[in-house]
Design an enzyme around this catalytic site. Sequence first.
Site, PDB file in Angstrom:
ATOM      1  CD  GLN A 103      40.416 -42.150  21.886  1.00  0.00           C
ATOM      2  OE1 GLN A 103      40.086 -43.232  22.356  1.00  0.00           O
ATOM      3  NE2 GLN A 103      41.636 -41.636  22.063  1.00  0.00           N
ATOM      4  CB  VAL A 104      36.578 -37.056  18.595  1.00  0.00           C
ATOM      5  CG1 VAL A 104      36.726 -35.626  18.085  1.00  0.00           C
ATOM      6  CG2 VAL A 104      35.613 -37.833  17.722  1.00  0.00           C
TER       7      VAL A 104
ATOM      8  CG  ASP B  14      22.581 -41.831  15.610  1.00  0.00           C
ATOM      9  OD1 ASP B  14      21.743 -42.194  16.455  1.00  0.00           O
ATOM     10  OD2 ASP B  14      23.807 -41.995  15.758  1.00  0.00           O
TER      11      ASP B  14
END
Length: 553
Positions: free
Chosen positions: A132-133, A282
């Site tokens: 989570q950021v 990615d």
Amino acid sequence: MIVLLRLLTILRVFLRYRLDQILPTEQLSLRIRLLLLPCKLFPTPSLNRGERLRRAFEDLGPIFIKFGQLLSTRPDLISDDIVRELNHLQDNVKPFDANQFRALVELALGAKVEDVFLEYEQEPLASASVAQVHGAVLKNGQRVVIKIIRPGIERIIAQDVQLLLHLAQLVEKHSRDGKRLRPVEVVEDYRITIFDELDLQREAANASQLRRNFANSPLLYVPEIYWDYTCNNILVMERIHGIPVTDLAALNAQHTNMKKLAERGVEIFFTQVFEHNFFHADMHPGNIFVAEEHPELPQYIAVDMAIVGSLTREDQYYLARNLLAMFRRDYRQVAELHVQSGWVPAHTRVEELEAAVRTVCEPIFEKPLKDISFGHVLISLFRTARRFDMEVQPQLVLLQKTLLNIEGLGRQLYPDLDLWTTAHPFLERWLKKRFHPTTLWSELKRYAPEWMEKFPQVPHLVFNSLEQLQNLGEVAPQLQDIRAQLERNDRKRIHRRRGAVIALLAFGGAIAIAWPDIGDAVVRSVDEVTQTDIPVGSYILAAIGVAALWFRR
């Protein structure tokens, strides 16, 4: 108990989406097919098989979502329609409690949030499957983002990976095609990938390397890492502001040169793979932004460097030559390069491989170059080579997935993108540069200290090798004598064993001649079949005995 409940959840989702219909039933063992029979009692969803698999992964949670994303990187193993659907998997995960996030930050930094940051945002900027950021501002005024691993995620991942491993073992054991698909290997790759993503210091190191590679580059910008606040479970990096690369309306609104943007994406890919040999693996749209400055010469911004790839020098060389040979339609060279690189066994018949490559590529190259998918050409090539026992090359699979992402993104930005026009001169320049005197001189300087360190040992190594060869020459005749003696002993042993069997048969024949009734008792069934009064059994045993004595002579 927890594992059992998880298994029941997986079973419920499996039945809900009738995933049994996705399995290659004809290749499964009879036992597995019988176990799957009750599935037919459940209704079949109206969704196609790719959508069913995607929704099943979404229902099973973040770990299975990540596994689905990994499967989407294996077009060499998974059908195209399923790969396309799995590419849509996104990490739309509910955020965990903001107070818990704050507590984890303070635990990782060993200080209160107010002592480290000038400002701190309670609401998350993003919530993904494993992290989570939140936004913040350092004491010096630098705007940053804080990334924290979800609490307890390691235990959940370990449980789910173990379950996936059991399922993979079942598929490999009970499916005729299981060994070729190598499901256990796929799950092991996933285990390594997912646990690597949990190490935020590793991601930070990847970002730092990529940033250094593109320092002062107009092509790509990578945010700065703040190492004083970064460790294995927390990452603090520069906060970037850009337009999401898929927001075409915003890009067009600022008059972004879309053709240039698409071409620069291709250039970034080939620069990473061949110049730096370190590529962001990615690069899906969620990780790519476009800087708002200089829309005529747009610059990319990359985030989330948890997954990166690199090639050996040999793979770089053979891949570049393969691509050039392919687009020149020199299929003979493509086949030869596959053998030389070791991608297919050395005993492969080059003529057969050449014919197979031609069969795949000719229909593709009849199209205009702008309509040819570079990534799909590579996939077709690898699938063709697999018929010749080409082993899966993980580094090449990761590369082709990245190429598919870049190419798809480029075509979305500029539908007339001719990837080959950008790639061809780059590969030509790279191959020329590889053998340029300055490059060779740089290689010499790089490895010279190591060679000089080993040089004094060379005469000693040569002397030892010659001495070993001489000793081997002296020992060889003795080994031959020992081998000959062993062979003679084997012949004698076989001869004695044969003599004993023959003597036994001869003895049996003699008994049969002396006492015919014994022979009749031994093979009474033969007498019954002939239905005669002649003691056939006695004469058969007697004949065997006489024949044995004759051949013994």
